[in-house]
Write an enzyme that holds these catalytic residues in place. Structure first.
Site, PDB file in Angstrom:
ATOM      1  CG  HIS A 118      -1.959   1.188   1.124  1.00  0.00           C
ATOM      2  ND1 HIS A 118      -2.850   1.092   1.135  1.00  0.00           N
ATOM      3  CD2 HIS A 118      -1.500   2.620   1.918  1.00  0.00           C
ATOM      4  CE1 HIS A 118      -3.815   2.781   1.534  1.00  0.00           C
ATOM      5  NE2 HIS A 118      -2.360   3.298   1.455  1.00  0.00           N
ATOM      6  CD  GLU A 119       2.032   3.572   3.680  1.00  0.00           C
ATOM      7  OE1 GLU A 119       2.033   4.536   2.972  1.00  0.00           O
ATOM      8  OE2 GLU A 119       0.969   2.932   4.284  1.00  0.00           O
TER       9      GLU A 119
ATOM     10  CG  HIS B 120       0.736   6.131  -0.599  1.00  0.00           C
ATOM     11  ND1 HIS B 120      -0.483   6.972  -1.119  1.00  0.00           N
ATOM     12  CD2 HIS B 120      -0.331   5.260   0.267  1.00  0.00           C
ATOM     13  CE1 HIS B 120      -1.747   6.522  -0.423  1.00  0.00           C
ATOM     14  NE2 HIS B 120      -1.373   5.529   0.660  1.00  0.00           N
TER      15      HIS B 120
END
Length: 153
Positions: free
Chosen positions: A67-68, A71
């Site tokens: 998820h990170e 980004h």
């Protein structure tokens, strides 16, 4: 697991899932309480909540790292990196990252305060419940434009 092992793991996940190297710092942050991890826009570093690792294990933390990294890679490539952007949602689904992290046991739930104040219209009797105290002189009734009086519940 320490920060050095986490750094190597994030670099390996980035190369394997995204095909692009992770060139910044990844570290644990024990002060994180309500989030599984976070990505910093200014220095491009990633922080992971170690309590997620202790509670849910490697598989769940790998999804948080993905998820990170979504980004990270979208931001550096100039694409939509925010949660609401379609590019972010598509990439997250493609790499099988988690949209939300699981809540930690014992984490404080947000409690909603009960209504403590009531504004009552002098003309029509309409009631407006409020959690915070407001100055009734600044407002009028939405139904009849009458004067409001403040009462404590």
């Amino acid at each position: 697991m320490d920060d050095k092992q986490l750094q190597e793991w994030v670099e390996e996940i980035s190369q394997r899932s995204f095909g692009v190297p992770f060139l910044h710092q990844a570290s644990f942050n024990r002060r994180l309480r309500t989030t599984g991890g976070r990505y910093f826009l200014k220095n491009h570093n990633i922080e992971i909540n170690p309590a997620q690792l202790q509670t849910y294990g490697l598989d769940e933390v790998e999804k948080i790292i993905k998820h990170e990294l979504c980004h990270y890679h979208l931001h550096l490539s100039g694409k939509g990196y925010k949660h609401r952007d379609p590019e972010f949602k598509a990439l997250l689904q493609k790499v099988d990252g988690s949209r939300y992290c699981q809540s930690l046991p014992g984490a404080a739930k947000r409690r909603t305060l009960p209504y403590r104040y009531k504004l009552i219209c002098v003309r029509c009797g309409m009631e407006y419940k409020r959690k915070r105290k407001v100055d009734p002189a600044r407002y009028r009734c939405g139904r009849c434009s009458g004067v409001l009086k403040l009462h404590t519940i």
